[in-house]
Scaffold this motif. Structure first.
Motif, short mmCIF file in Angstrom:
data_model
loop_
_atom_site.label_atom_id
_atom_site.label_comp_id
_atom_site.label_asym_id
_atom_site.label_seq_id
_atom_site.Cartn_x
_atom_site.Cartn_y
_atom_site.Cartn_z
N ARG A 1 0.84 -1.20 0.00
CA ARG A 1 0.00 0.00 0.00
C ARG A 1 0.88 1.25 0.00
N ASP B 1 2.30 1.68 -3.43
CA ASP B 1 1.26 2.24 -4.30
C ASP B 1 1.17 3.76 -4.16
N SER C 1 -1.54 -3.17 -4.54
CA SER C 1 -2.33 -3.74 -3.44
C SER C 1 -3.72 -4.16 -3.89
N GLU C 2 -4.20 -3.59 -5.00
CA GLU C 2 -5.53 -3.97 -5.49
C GLU C 2 -5.56 -5.40 -6.01
N THR D 1 -6.58 -7.42 -2.97
CA THR D 1 -7.62 -6.86 -2.12
C THR D 1 -8.90 -7.67 -2.25
N ALA E 1 -1.37 2.62 7.01
CA ALA E 1 -0.35 1.69 6.53
C ALA E 1 0.95 1.84 7.32
#
Length: 267
Positions: free
Chosen positions: A97, A100, A108-109, A112, A135
């Protein structure tokens, strides 16, 4: 006065404070499971209890769950390797994260869960993301757990203290109604972030500076009173200043940091 008497009571010993770690860990596990259950069953109230306010992101809930579980297994088996794995997986999740955020990526997607629900929230104009402050907090807490498991209690304690500054600042932002203080960190995440940080601190209460603060001697009593006053007095005075004037978020931040600095000097 009653609160002050309880705070200076001999109950505040290292052994008694250490006993707080387990229930706090349990609270964090329940919170994270409820948030994930909310996504699973489509019950928004469980991961966004305040309606249109910030939500607890699925990755936040998973990371809190893993760190809390690492603490739990670490208590049960101090030589076990599983807490290292859980804490490192949590650090990896929040690490992606942070990558990103700093490099404008979407790594991170990829892992997820409940993407459809998260996307639906965002499309409807609601916020649903793991904030950078969240985070960073969870990354430091994961590191604190790793050091605790390695029996580096003073380092773990220091990291736990540092990590606690983030949810405390977030809760202060909610108290002051200043969004710049909490960003995308929801109130429940702030509360249980504090609980998780305190659980790590409590587990290391028999070492370092915390052991001295919890001493039953007069020095420990004075240190506890100072620690309480150094947060509550600046919080109250800062709140009064902000409510008294038309204060911007930047000015409010300076007020908050100034009083924290004064509190640090007085301690």
């Amino acid at each position: 006065m009653q609160i002050l008497k309880k705070f200076t009571n001999p109950w505040f010993t290292s052994e008694n404070v250490m006993s707080l770690s387990a229930p706090l860990i349990g609270m964090c596990v329940v919170f994270s499971c409820l948030a994930l259950l909310g996504y699973l069953c489509g019950i928004e109230l469980l991961y966004r209890p305040l309606g249109y306010d910030e939500a607890t992101h699925p990755l936040t809930a998973i990371s809190i769950f893993l760190i809390a579980l690492a603490m739990w297994f670490g208590r049960k088996s101090p030589t076990s390797f599983s807490p290292y794995i859980m804490a490192l997986v949590a650090a990896l999740i929040v690490g992606f994260r942070l990558i990103d955020f700093y490099f404008s990526l979407t790594l991170s997607e990829i892992f997820t869960p409940f993407k459809a629900q998260v996307a639906a929230d965002i499309q409807s104009g609601k916020s649903n993301a793991m904030g950078v402050n969240t985070a960073v907090m969870l990354f430091i807490m994961a590191a604190a757990v790793v050091f605790k498991q390695a029996n580096k209690l003073v380092v773990s304690q220091l990291l736990a203290f540092i990590s606690l500054a983030i949810p405390v600042t977030s809760l202060t932002g909610y108290a002051y109604n200043i969004s710049a203080f909490y960003g995308q960190m929801s109130e429940p995440t702030s509360i249980f972030g504090c609980a998780l940080g305190i659980s790590i601190l409590a587990a290391t209460a028999n070492a370092g500076g915390l052991k001295a603060i919890l001493s039953t001697h007069s020095g420990g009593t004075i240190a506890r009173v100072q620690a309480l006053a150094c947060y509550l007095i600046p919080l109250l005075l800062g709140f009064l200043v902000i409510k008294s004037f038309n204060t911007t978020a930047q000015q409010a931040y300076l007020v908050f940091m100034w009083w924290q600095f004064v509190g640090l000097l007085s301690s």
